[in-house]
Design an enzyme around this catalytic site. Sequence first.
Site, PDB file in Angstrom:
ATOM      1  N   ASP A   1      29.888  39.458  77.024  1.00  0.00           N
ATOM      2  CA  ASP A   1      28.639  39.518  77.783  1.00  0.00           C
ATOM      3  C   ASP A   1      27.900  38.215  77.520  1.00  0.00           C
ATOM      4  O   ASP A   1      27.754  37.816  76.360  1.00  0.00           O
ATOM      5  CB  ASP A   1      27.763  40.684  77.305  1.00  0.00           C
ATOM      6  CG  ASP A   1      28.399  42.047  77.579  1.00  0.00           C
ATOM      7  OD1 ASP A   1      29.499  42.078  78.161  1.00  0.00           O
ATOM      8  OD2 ASP A   1      27.795  43.069  77.211  1.00  0.00           O
ATOM      9  N   ASP A  23      28.829  53.785  86.099  1.00  0.00           N
ATOM     10  CA  ASP A  23      28.224  54.047  84.797  1.00  0.00           C
ATOM     11  C   ASP A  23      27.706  55.476  84.831  1.00  0.00           C
ATOM     12  O   ASP A  23      26.920  55.832  85.707  1.00  0.00           O
ATOM     13  CB  ASP A  23      27.081  53.068  84.543  1.00  0.00           C
ATOM     14  CG  ASP A  23      27.546  51.622  84.657  1.00  0.00           C
ATOM     15  OD1 ASP A  23      28.700  51.349  84.269  1.00  0.00           O
ATOM     16  OD2 ASP A  23      26.780  50.781  85.137  1.00  0.00           O
TER      17      ASP A  23
END
Length: 243
Positions: free
Chosen positions: A9, A131
Site C-alpha cells: 500500500d 469488501d
Amino acid sequence: MTQIIPALDLIDGEVVRLVKGDYEQKKVYKYNPLEKFKEYEKAGAKELHLVDLTGAKDPSKRQLALIEKLAKEVSVNLQVGGGIRSKEEVKALLDCGVKRVVIGSMAIKNATLCLEILKEFGSEAIVLALDTILKEDYVVAVNAWQEASDKKLMEVLDFYSNKGLKHILCTDISKDGTMQGVNVRLYKLIHEIFPNICIQASGGVASLKDLENLKGICSGVIVGKALLDGVFSIEEGIRCLAN
C-alpha cells in the site's frame, strides 16, 4: 493452484499499512517500493498487488508515474487498485502496463459504468473488489469501508457473474491489517456457490496455516503485513501452497 500475491500500500510513494482502512492508523515502512517488489519477484511471486492510497483519497493525485515505473521494472503481473472511479482511470492504469485494475465501490454505486468497463477492457483486465462485513448477512461496504451498503454480497456476485465477471478480490473488513487470521468460511461459501469465479482472499493473513486453509478454494491470497513484518517469507508461502 493457489498463488501468494504480495501487496504494498503506497501513500505519496511510501510503503504503509492501515488498520481496517483507517488513514489515521498508519504505519510507515522504510522500504523502497520498487526494491521490495523486485525482492518479492526474485523470491518467486508470480503476481503483485499495489494499492494507491493517495489516488484513492484524491484521483487527481494518483501515483501514475510511480505505478508505470513499477509495472515496467518488474516482469510479473502487477494489479493496482485504490478508489478507481472512471473508465479513464482504468485506461490510464492499463496504459501504464498494469495487468489488472481493481475496482470497488463503483460496482455497487454505478453498475452501468462497471458493466461498460468489464465489456470494454475484458474480464481478464478487471478485478472486482468486494469488501464485506457481516451484519445479518454478508453485505458489501463502500467508500473505503466507511459505510455498509444494503447490497448482499451473494446477490452482487450473482449479478456480475452473469455478466462475465471472472476475478474478485474479497476482503473481510473486520480482519484487515489485524493479523487475526482469515475468514475461511466466507471464501468457502463463495467458492461453493460460484465455482467459476477466481477468488483473491485478502485481510487478516497471519500465518502459513491461513494459506493452507485457503489452498484450492482461492486462486490467490493477498499478503501484506505478514510479509512486511517477516512473519513468513514468500518462499515459505509458495512451499506451503505447493504441498
